[in-house]
Scaffold this active site. Structure first.
Site, short mmCIF file in Angstrom:
data_model
loop_
_atom_site.label_atom_id
_atom_site.label_comp_id
_atom_site.label_asym_id
_atom_site.label_seq_id
_atom_site.Cartn_x
_atom_site.Cartn_y
_atom_site.Cartn_z
N ASP A 1 4.03 2.03 -4.34
CA ASP A 1 2.95 2.34 -5.27
C ASP A 1 2.84 1.27 -6.36
OD1 ASP A 1 1.57 5.37 -6.00
OD2 ASP A 1 1.48 3.77 -7.50
N PHE B 1 -21.32 -4.40 -4.14
CA PHE B 1 -22.42 -3.45 -4.03
C PHE B 1 -22.02 -2.39 -2.98
CE2 PHE B 1 -25.62 -4.48 -7.17
CZ PHE B 1 -24.90 -5.44 -7.83
N ASP C 1 0.86 -1.19 0.00
CA ASP C 1 0.00 0.00 0.00
C ASP C 1 0.89 1.23 0.00
OD1 ASP C 1 -2.05 2.01 0.90
OD2 ASP C 1 -3.25 0.21 1.27
N TYR D 1 -14.67 7.67 -12.19
CA TYR D 1 -14.36 6.53 -11.31
C TYR D 1 -14.96 5.25 -11.90
CZ TYR D 1 -14.90 3.09 -7.63
OH TYR D 1 -14.90 1.90 -6.94
N SER E 1 -16.93 -2.96 -9.14
CA SER E 1 -18.00 -2.27 -8.42
C SER E 1 -19.31 -2.38 -9.18
CB SER E 1 -17.58 -0.80 -8.30
OG SER E 1 -18.68 0.00 -7.92
N LYS F 1 -13.16 1.72 -13.57
CA LYS F 1 -13.43 0.32 -13.20
C LYS F 1 -13.82 -0.48 -14.43
CE LYS F 1 -12.54 0.38 -8.87
NZ LYS F 1 -11.50 -0.45 -8.27
N ASN G 1 -4.56 6.57 1.31
CA ASN G 1 -5.87 6.71 1.97
C ASN G 1 -5.99 5.77 3.16
OD1 ASN G 1 -8.43 7.95 2.11
ND2 ASN G 1 -9.40 6.17 1.18
N SER G 2 -4.87 5.52 3.84
CA SER G 2 -4.92 4.59 4.99
C SER G 2 -3.75 4.90 5.92
CB SER G 2 -4.85 3.14 4.50
OG SER G 2 -3.78 2.98 3.60
N ASN H 1 -4.11 6.03 -11.53
CA ASN H 1 -4.06 5.10 -10.40
C ASN H 1 -4.77 3.79 -10.70
OD1 ASN H 1 -3.36 5.32 -7.34
ND2 ASN H 1 -3.47 7.41 -8.12
P1 NAD Z 1 -9.63 2.36 0.60
O1 NAD Z 1 -9.29 3.69 0.05
O2 NAD Z 1 -9.92 2.24 2.05
O3 NAD Z 1 -8.46 1.32 0.24
C1 NAD Z 1 -7.68 1.42 -0.93
C2 NAD Z 1 -6.22 1.35 -0.51
O4 NAD Z 1 -5.40 1.44 -1.68
C3 NAD Z 1 -5.80 2.49 0.42
O5 NAD Z 1 -5.17 1.95 1.56
C4 NAD Z 1 -4.84 3.32 -0.42
O6 NAD Z 1 -3.83 3.92 0.37
C5 NAD Z 1 -4.29 2.29 -1.39
N1 NAD Z 1 -3.85 2.83 -2.68
C6 NAD Z 1 -4.49 3.71 -3.49
N2 NAD Z 1 -3.76 3.96 -4.60
C7 NAD Z 1 -2.63 3.19 -4.49
C8 NAD Z 1 -1.51 3.02 -5.31
N3 NAD Z 1 -1.38 3.67 -6.47
N4 NAD Z 1 -0.53 2.17 -4.90
C9 NAD Z 1 -0.64 1.51 -3.72
N5 NAD Z 1 -1.69 1.65 -2.90
C10 NAD Z 1 -2.68 2.48 -3.28
O7 NAD Z 1 -10.85 1.80 -0.27
P2 NAD Z 1 -11.74 0.49 -0.03
O8 NAD Z 1 -13.12 0.97 0.31
O9 NAD Z 1 -11.05 -0.47 0.84
O10 NAD Z 1 -11.82 -0.04 -1.53
C11 NAD Z 1 -10.95 -1.05 -2.01
C12 NAD Z 1 -11.24 -1.29 -3.48
O11 NAD Z 1 -12.60 -1.67 -3.64
C13 NAD Z 1 -11.04 -0.07 -4.38
O12 NAD Z 1 -10.46 -0.50 -5.59
C14 NAD Z 1 -12.44 0.43 -4.61
O13 NAD Z 1 -12.56 1.13 -5.84
C15 NAD Z 1 -13.23 -0.86 -4.61
N6 NAD Z 1 -14.64 -0.68 -4.25
C16 NAD Z 1 -14.95 -0.04 -3.09
C17 NAD Z 1 -16.28 0.17 -2.74
C18 NAD Z 1 -16.64 0.93 -1.49
O14 NAD Z 1 -17.75 1.47 -1.43
N7 NAD Z 1 -15.79 1.01 -0.48
C19 NAD Z 1 -17.29 -0.31 -3.58
C20 NAD Z 1 -16.94 -0.98 -4.75
C21 NAD Z 1 -15.60 -1.16 -5.07
C1 WQD Z 2 -25.96 5.47 -0.84
C2 WQD Z 2 -27.32 6.13 -0.78
C3 WQD Z 2 -27.33 8.35 -1.71
C4 WQD Z 2 -24.71 10.13 1.34
C5 WQD Z 2 -21.04 4.76 -4.20
C6 WQD Z 2 -20.31 4.67 -5.51
C7 WQD Z 2 -20.16 3.22 -5.90
C8 WQD Z 2 -19.52 2.40 -4.79
C9 WQD Z 2 -20.23 2.59 -3.48
C10 WQD Z 2 -17.16 2.32 -5.04
C11 WQD Z 2 -27.68 6.90 -2.06
C12 WQD Z 2 -27.64 8.40 -0.22
C13 WQD Z 2 -25.47 9.24 0.59
C14 WQD Z 2 -25.36 11.18 2.03
C15 WQD Z 2 -27.49 10.38 1.22
N1 WQD Z 2 -18.19 2.81 -4.51
N2 WQD Z 2 -26.84 9.38 0.54
N3 WQD Z 2 -26.73 11.26 1.96
O1 WQD Z 2 -23.82 6.22 -4.33
O2 WQD Z 2 -24.71 3.87 -3.91
O3 WQD Z 2 -22.33 4.19 -4.36
O4 WQD Z 2 -20.33 4.00 -3.21
O5 WQD Z 2 -17.11 1.57 -5.96
O6 WQD Z 2 -19.38 3.22 -7.05
O7 WQD Z 2 -21.05 5.37 -6.49
O8 WQD Z 2 -23.22 4.94 -2.20
O9 WQD Z 2 -23.04 5.53 0.17
O10 WQD Z 2 -22.68 7.33 -1.56
O11 WQD Z 2 -24.98 6.43 -1.22
O12 WQD Z 2 -28.71 10.50 1.17
O13 WQD Z 2 -24.73 12.04 2.68
O14 WQD Z 2 -27.30 7.11 0.26
O15 WQD Z 2 -28.08 9.30 -2.40
O16 WQD Z 2 -29.06 6.76 -2.24
P1 WQD Z 2 -23.62 4.87 -3.78
P2 WQD Z 2 -23.40 6.10 -1.15
#
Ligand code: NAD
Ligand code: WQD
Length: 335
Positions: A58, A177, A31, A148, A124, A152, A35-36, A99
């Site tokens: 990275d 999800f 990592d 974003y 996602s 993906k 963002n951690s 990234n």
């Molecule tokens: P997060 O930001 O907590 O974790 C991502 C980690 O990747 C971080 O620790 C960050 O420091 C590291 N990172 C970012 N760019 C990097 C790079 N270039 N080199 C090395 N490390 C790097 O996010 P998360 O919620 O744990 O999400 C993990 C993955 O899942 C992401 O790819 C995200 O797009 C995907 N995802 C997340 C969600 C969500 O809602 N959390 C939903 C769908 C998909």
């Molecule tokens: C959930 C619901 C908002 C915040 C996003 C990304 C998706 C994935 C997950 C990474 C929606 C409502 C939210 C607030 C609100 N990420 N809301 N007030 O939009 O489903 O998905 O995160 O891959 O790609 O688009 O998640 O948690 O932002 O929103 O009313 O302050 O909550 O409108 O209905 P979303 P979310």
């Protein structure tokens, strides 16, 4: 089994590492800490009794990746590293493509050089765009509504082409999800920097007194109560989904695509009510205009993952809100 976990210090990565260690696997974390925080490593050790191997660097740095593959005997890679804020991606598309897309290509190139041919990628539900109907199956059409999501989708397409050209590889695209919740100990959880974009961390910061009220983005959607409906999935269920994918298809050549969701949709107002019950306080909220780009409802058909991976989400909505509250109340300012 040695598994290189990119983004392993992040929210989903850290929870997956704990489940992996408990299952007897050896996660090797990589990592750049964009963002951690390093404190996460101590929490993983506190929960599992094992200090995980960690490389700070990275995924876009090919020489760095090569040095890690040279030091470690890696059997498979789980690739979480990336940027994930939809709004920020609109402001900084180049950073997101660099990234998420370039980073993945450099990683796959380094894997090829090292002879590691098993990859699980964090995709996602955003790749379904605005779905024509719910629940969403893996064979639904894909599209993107923001940089974003497009990053993906681009990675999915690159990996699909790459797997076709390299049929001995196992590549798994896991479409998450809405991940929420925390480790049940309250020692690990989601710790967004700045103002949370996502619903659950925003609600929990209102509950703990860090924010005054939640803005509910829209109350006029064609849903049960007018607010948006999503498929919230406990992060530990999600973590277990990665273990199931590693076990069932991680050694099987091919391109494997799975939804990781519960199959159940909950509205914003239902989430507020459930959280309020868990923390024993009212969550202040105000109805606000719809957020641009949001869709009315989105939930998974998780049948394929259950059939092929033997995986299904087991945590309830109550677990999700209780575990989040335990983490937030024990760690009001995060790590
Ligand atoms: P997060 O930001 O907590 O974790 C991502 C980690 O990747 C971080 O620790 C960050 O420091 C590291 N990172 C970012 N760019 C990097 C790079 N270039 N080199 C090395 N490390 C790097 O996010 P998360 O919620 O744990 O999400 C993990 C993955 O899942 C992401 O790819 C995200 O797009 C995907 N995802 C997340 C969600 C969500 O809602 N959390 C939903 C769908 C998909
Ligand atoms: C959930 C619901 C908002 C915040 C996003 C990304 C998706 C994935 C997950 C990474 C929606 C409502 C939210 C607030 C609100 N990420 N809301 N007030 O939009 O489903 O998905 O995160 O891959 O790609 O688009 O998640 O948690 O932002 O929103 O009313 O302050 O909550 O409108 O209905 P979303 P979310």
């Amino acid at each position: 089994m040695n598994v290189l976990v990119t983004g392993g210090v992040g929210y989903i990565g850290s929870h997956t590492c704990v489940q992996m260690i408990e299952a007897g696997l050896n996660p090797i974390l990589l990592d750049n800490l964009h963002n951690s925080k390093l404190a996460v490593l101590e929490r993983i050790e506190k929960l599992t009794g094992k200090k995980p191997t960690f490389y700070q660097g990275d995924i876009r740095d090919k020489a760095f990746l090569a040095s890690v593959f040279e030091k470690e005997k890696v059997d498979a890679v789980i690739h979480f590293a990336g940027l994930k804020a939809v709004g920020e991606s609109v402001e900084k598309p180049l950073e997101y493509y660099d990234n998420n897309v370039n980073g993945t290509l450099v990683l796959v190139d380094a894997m090829r050089d090292a002879g590691v041919h098993s990859l699980i990628f964090s995709s996602s539900a955003t790749v379904y765009g605005d779905p024509a109907s719910v629940p969403i199956r893996e064979d639904f059409p894909t599209s993107a509504t923001n940089p974003y999501g497009r990053s993906k989708l681009m990675v999915e397409e690159c990996l699909t082409d790459f797997q076709k050209a390299n049929p001995d590889w196992s590549i798994t695209l896991l479409r998450y999800f809405n991940p929420v919740g925390s480790h049940k100990s309250g020692e690990m959880g989601e710790d967004p920097q700045g103002i949370p974009n996502n619903l659950m961390p925003f609600i929990s910061q209102v509950a703990v007194g860090r924010r005054e009220f939640l803005s509910v983005f829209g109350d006029d959607y064609p849903t049960c109560d007018g607010s948006g409906v999503r498929d919230y999935i406990h992060v530990v269920d999600l973590a277990e989904g990665h273990l199931a994918a590693l076990d069932k298809v991680g050694k099987k050549a091919g391109l494997h695509i799975y939804n990781l969701g519960t199959g159940d949709g909950k509205s914003v107002l239902e989430m507020v009510a459930a959280f309020s019950e868990a923390c024993g306080k009212d969550i202040a909220y105000q109805i606000a205009p719809r957020r641009p780009g949001d869709i009315a409802e989105c939930w998974a058909d998780p049948a394929k993952a259950q059939q092929d991976l033997g995986w299904k989400a087991t945590h309830t909505l109550n677990d999700m809100v209780e575990d989040t509250w335990r983490w937030q109340s024990k760690n009001p300012q995060g790590y």
